[in-house]
Design a protein around this motif. Sequence first.
Motif, short mmCIF file in Angstrom:
data_model
loop_
_atom_site.label_atom_id
_atom_site.label_comp_id
_atom_site.label_asym_id
_atom_site.label_seq_id
_atom_site.Cartn_x
_atom_site.Cartn_y
_atom_site.Cartn_z
N LEU A 23 44.50 32.92 18.44
CA LEU A 23 44.42 34.23 19.09
C LEU A 23 43.08 34.92 18.90
O LEU A 23 42.89 36.04 19.36
CB LEU A 23 45.55 35.13 18.57
N ILE A 24 42.15 34.23 18.22
CA ILE A 24 40.82 34.81 18.00
C ILE A 24 39.94 34.65 19.23
O ILE A 24 39.32 35.60 19.72
CB ILE A 24 40.15 34.17 16.77
N GLN A 25 39.84 33.43 19.77
CA GLN A 25 38.95 33.18 20.90
C GLN A 25 39.22 34.06 22.11
O GLN A 25 38.27 34.48 22.78
CB GLN A 25 39.04 31.69 21.28
N PRO A 26 40.49 34.36 22.45
CA PRO A 26 40.71 35.24 23.62
C PRO A 26 40.09 36.62 23.47
O PRO A 26 39.96 37.34 24.48
CB PRO A 26 42.24 35.34 23.69
N GLY B 174 26.75 39.11 21.36
CA GLY B 174 27.94 39.38 22.16
C GLY B 174 28.84 40.37 21.44
O GLY B 174 28.46 40.98 20.43
N GLY B 175 30.04 40.54 21.93
CA GLY B 175 30.97 41.49 21.33
C GLY B 175 32.40 41.04 21.53
O GLY B 175 32.66 39.97 22.08
N ILE B 176 33.33 41.84 21.05
CA ILE B 176 34.74 41.51 21.20
C ILE B 176 35.42 42.53 22.09
O ILE B 176 34.87 43.60 22.37
CB ILE B 176 35.44 41.41 19.83
N LEU C 84 37.02 37.12 22.56
CA LEU C 84 35.58 36.98 22.73
C LEU C 84 35.17 36.92 24.19
O LEU C 84 34.06 36.51 24.51
CB LEU C 84 35.10 35.71 22.01
N VAL C 85 36.07 37.34 25.08
CA VAL C 85 35.76 37.34 26.51
C VAL C 85 35.38 38.76 26.93
O VAL C 85 35.42 39.70 26.13
CB VAL C 85 36.98 36.84 27.33
N SER C 86 35.03 38.91 28.19
CA SER C 86 34.72 40.25 28.69
C SER C 86 35.98 41.08 28.81
O SER C 86 37.10 40.55 28.89
CB SER C 86 34.03 40.15 30.06
N GLN C 87 35.79 42.39 28.84
CA GLN C 87 36.93 43.30 28.95
C GLN C 87 37.73 43.04 30.22
O GLN C 87 38.96 43.14 30.24
CB GLN C 87 36.42 44.75 28.93
N GLN C 88 37.02 42.65 31.30
CA GLN C 88 37.68 42.46 32.58
C GLN C 88 38.53 41.19 32.59
O GLN C 88 39.54 41.11 33.30
CB GLN C 88 36.63 42.38 33.70
N VAL C 89 38.14 40.19 31.83
CA VAL C 89 38.84 38.90 31.83
C VAL C 89 40.01 38.90 30.84
O VAL C 89 40.98 38.15 31.01
CB VAL C 89 37.85 37.76 31.47
N PHE C 90 39.96 39.74 29.83
CA PHE C 90 40.98 39.75 28.78
C PHE C 90 42.37 40.00 29.37
O PHE C 90 42.59 40.96 30.11
CB PHE C 90 40.66 40.85 27.76
N GLN C 91 43.31 39.12 29.03
CA GLN C 91 44.69 39.23 29.51
C GLN C 91 45.54 39.85 28.40
O GLN C 91 46.12 39.15 27.57
CB GLN C 91 45.22 37.86 29.91
N ALA C 92 45.62 41.17 28.41
CA ALA C 92 46.26 41.91 27.32
C ALA C 92 47.74 41.54 27.18
O ALA C 92 48.23 41.33 26.06
CB ALA C 92 46.10 43.41 27.53
N ASP C 93 48.45 41.45 28.30
CA ASP C 93 49.89 41.18 28.23
C ASP C 93 50.17 39.85 27.54
O ASP C 93 51.04 39.76 26.66
CB ASP C 93 50.50 41.17 29.64
N ARG C 94 49.46 38.82 27.95
CA ARG C 94 49.68 37.49 27.37
C ARG C 94 49.29 37.47 25.90
O ARG C 94 50.01 36.91 25.06
CB ARG C 94 48.88 36.44 28.13
N TRP C 95 48.15 38.11 25.56
CA TRP C 95 47.69 38.10 24.18
C TRP C 95 48.69 38.83 23.28
O TRP C 95 49.03 38.35 22.20
CB TRP C 95 46.31 38.74 24.09
#
Length: 364
Positions: A97-100, A202-204, A102-113
């Motif tokens: 659950l760490i790598q997800p 980069g950022g999280i 490290l993506v952009s805010q727009q790509v992050f899938q909050a529900d799945r995570w």
Amino acid sequence: MQPQTYILPIDRSANPVIERWVKDGQLRATDEQLPGTNGRVYALSPALLSTVCAADDFHLNVGRERIGVPIYRMPEWEYSSIVRASDTFHQHRIAHLIQPLLVSQQVFQADRWIANVIDAVAGAPLVGPQPLTVGEQWSDDGRFVPEATRLIRRHAFWMLQLGFELPPTRDLDGHGLVLGIDVGLRPLVTVALEGDGSWATGGIVRFTPAIWRQLSVAAIAAGVDTVLVKRTARLLRYSAARELIEEGFLVPVAQTARAVVAERLNYAGFERHIVRQMREEAIRDFLTAWLPQRLHAWGIQFVPTDPAFTSRDCSRIGCNHRNHPSEEEERIEIFVCELCGHSMNIHANAALNILRRGLPEVRG
């Protein structure tokens, strides 16, 4: 191997236990002067020393007690070393659950995570010396040295020193570049190189209040402890930021730098939510502890410098103009000099200004 120490805060709920140890003679005051602290130092009795190990990311076992200590806030080498020395270390299976994060805010899938976090926390934790929340390169090197454990008292607060032996990572030949760094939240670290060039870590993913509420709602619906779910989410965000900083900045620095110039930040001047974010995203620990500690161990000069107006001053040689941007302009990621028109990434501009301010103090 090089001896290394790291100091962490102890939760105040452990004060009665520690005071009892002092009264019973299991903690003995010493005349030691430890780097990084000016409190009274206490050594543990041999009986207590033989029991020191990590219980989980948030607690340390000492004797029959479990005291609150944020183990996860150490750099990856030290963290991995104490986990591998702790046979009863508890952790949930959360590394995936760490790598997800490290993506952009727009790509992050909050529900799945969030659903995956709930599933991980709902299961039984793993037990054993497996440092799952760090990269593989840190898993085999370094040794925890329990006999170096000390407690430090400062007024009503207690701190913990842990000791380690870490392998040397560079040839201390005194050569290399001078680097200037600007810290933030996205990117976490921006680096300007002496001569020319820059890079950023980069950022999280940022967590909005809506995401935190969604975590709580999902935890309640699943019948999982809400506090544990939020604590796990914070641990994952910290681990993601730590990975970026360790592998994206500290490793290259060990290979290239002879001096690092960084901002001397006064957190009292920041808004409370910014300070909280910097803590949760490892930046505050990096700047105040990891960076000076690593540079000292590697023989690299550390030059703290005044951070005032580094993001507003033009870094073009010979200009020296200071912008006076509006609140809306301050949120733009590109610096454009109001006088000469020079433009570049705002974080790279700040890092270059920091580098130039510190250069006169760099040893030849």
